[in-house]
Design an enzyme around this catalytic site. Structure first.
Site, PDB file in Angstrom:
ATOM      1  N   HIS A  96       6.635  30.732 128.201  1.00 56.96           N
ATOM      2  CA  HIS A  96       5.711  29.675 128.603  1.00 56.96           C
ATOM      3  C   HIS A  96       6.322  28.868 129.737  1.00 56.96           C
ATOM      4  O   HIS A  96       7.493  29.023 130.078  1.00 56.96           O
ATOM      5  CB  HIS A  96       5.319  28.764 127.422  1.00 56.96           C
ATOM      6  CG  HIS A  96       6.404  27.859 126.919  1.00 56.96           C
ATOM      7  ND1 HIS A  96       6.146  26.669 126.292  1.00 56.96           N
ATOM      8  CD2 HIS A  96       7.747  27.948 126.939  1.00 56.96           C
ATOM      9  CE1 HIS A  96       7.275  26.074 125.942  1.00 56.96           C
ATOM     10  NE2 HIS A  96       8.267  26.844 126.324  1.00 56.96           N
ATOM     11  N   CYS A 144      11.926  22.821 131.672  1.00 56.58           N
ATOM     12  CA  CYS A 144      10.779  23.426 130.987  1.00 56.58           C
ATOM     13  C   CYS A 144       9.624  23.724 131.934  1.00 56.58           C
ATOM     14  O   CYS A 144       8.670  24.402 131.545  1.00 56.58           O
ATOM     15  CB  CYS A 144      10.306  22.530 129.849  1.00 56.58           C
ATOM     16  SG  CYS A 144      11.532  22.418 128.517  1.00 56.58           S
ATOM     17  N   HIS A 165      10.164  30.368 131.096  1.00 50.90           N
ATOM     18  CA  HIS A 165      11.240  30.646 130.137  1.00 50.90           C
ATOM     19  C   HIS A 165      10.610  31.088 128.817  1.00 50.90           C
ATOM     20  O   HIS A 165       9.397  31.039 128.649  1.00 50.90           O
ATOM     21  CB  HIS A 165      12.137  29.411 129.941  1.00 50.90           C
ATOM     22  CG  HIS A 165      11.437  28.229 129.338  1.00 50.90           C
ATOM     23  ND1 HIS A 165      10.552  27.443 130.052  1.00 50.90           N
ATOM     24  CD2 HIS A 165      11.484  27.727 128.088  1.00 50.90           C
ATOM     25  CE1 HIS A 165      10.092  26.480 129.264  1.00 50.90           C
ATOM     26  NE2 HIS A 165      10.637  26.632 128.067  1.00 50.90           N
ATOM     27  N   HIS A 179       5.193  38.244 122.124  1.00 48.49           N
ATOM     28  CA  HIS A 179       5.406  38.842 123.445  1.00 48.49           C
ATOM     29  C   HIS A 179       4.231  38.586 124.393  1.00 48.49           C
ATOM     30  O   HIS A 179       3.810  39.465 125.133  1.00 48.49           O
ATOM     31  CB  HIS A 179       5.733  40.337 123.327  1.00 48.49           C
ATOM     32  CG  HIS A 179       7.116  40.554 122.814  1.00 48.49           C
ATOM     33  ND1 HIS A 179       7.406  40.503 121.474  1.00 48.49           N
ATOM     34  CD2 HIS A 179       8.277  40.777 123.453  1.00 48.49           C
ATOM     35  CE1 HIS A 179       8.703  40.707 121.301  1.00 48.49           C
ATOM     36  NE2 HIS A 179       9.264  40.872 122.501  1.00 48.49           N
ATOM     37  N   GLU A 204      11.487  26.103 118.456  1.00 48.03           N
ATOM     38  CA  GLU A 204      11.735  26.850 119.688  1.00 48.03           C
ATOM     39  C   GLU A 204      13.194  27.286 119.779  1.00 48.03           C
ATOM     40  O   GLU A 204      13.495  28.301 120.403  1.00 48.03           O
ATOM     41  CB  GLU A 204      11.421  25.989 120.906  1.00 48.03           C
ATOM     42  CG  GLU A 204       9.962  25.700 121.087  1.00 48.03           C
ATOM     43  CD  GLU A 204       9.690  24.879 122.329  1.00 48.03           C
ATOM     44  OE1 GLU A 204       8.586  25.008 122.865  1.00 48.03           O
ATOM     45  OE2 GLU A 204      10.568  24.106 122.766  1.00 48.03           O
TER      46      GLU A 204
END
Length: 117
Positions: free
Chosen positions: A14, A25, A29, A69, A107
């Site tokens: 994302h 972010c 990544h 994925h 995460e």
């Protein structure tokens, strides 16, 4: 109150494009996500369960088919943050299993977001 949890795993990429370009972010990544759904009930059913874990298989199928994925920016309407994913999975689960009490999303091994109404 009786509580059960079940854990699901998936890997996805994302970008948080709304953040400044110099924010890590903002860049493309990925993470190895963990989703934990919690169900709660005051009473157990006739089988002695809050809910049979086998009945949660549709969540695994949904995650495997639609999130694993994948690029989450293409999957989610909201910013693909752990917080928004926790709310998304909570709502998805609550529609199917009224005992849904909370959903947590990780995460990284050190970070968790939780949605609990």
């Amino acid at each position: 109150m009786f509580r059960i949890t079940k854990e699901f795993h998936f890997s996805a990429s994302h970008r948080l494009e709304h953040l400044p370009e110099d924010h890590q972010c903002h860049r493309l990544h990925g993470h190895n996500y963990i989703v934990v759904v919690e169900l709660a009930a005051k009473e157990l059913n006739a089988d002695g369960f809050v809910r049979d874990y086998h009945e949660l298989k549709p969540l695994k199928t949904h995650i495997d088919d639609d999130f694993d994925h994948r690029h989450l920016n293409d999957v989610m309407d909201a910013h693909p943050t752990a917080e928004n994913m926790a709310k998304y999975f909570f709502d998805w689960c609550k529609q199917r299993w009224p005992e849904t009490a909370a959903v947590k999303v990780s995460e990284t091994p050190k970070t968790w977001a939780e949605y609990r109404p």
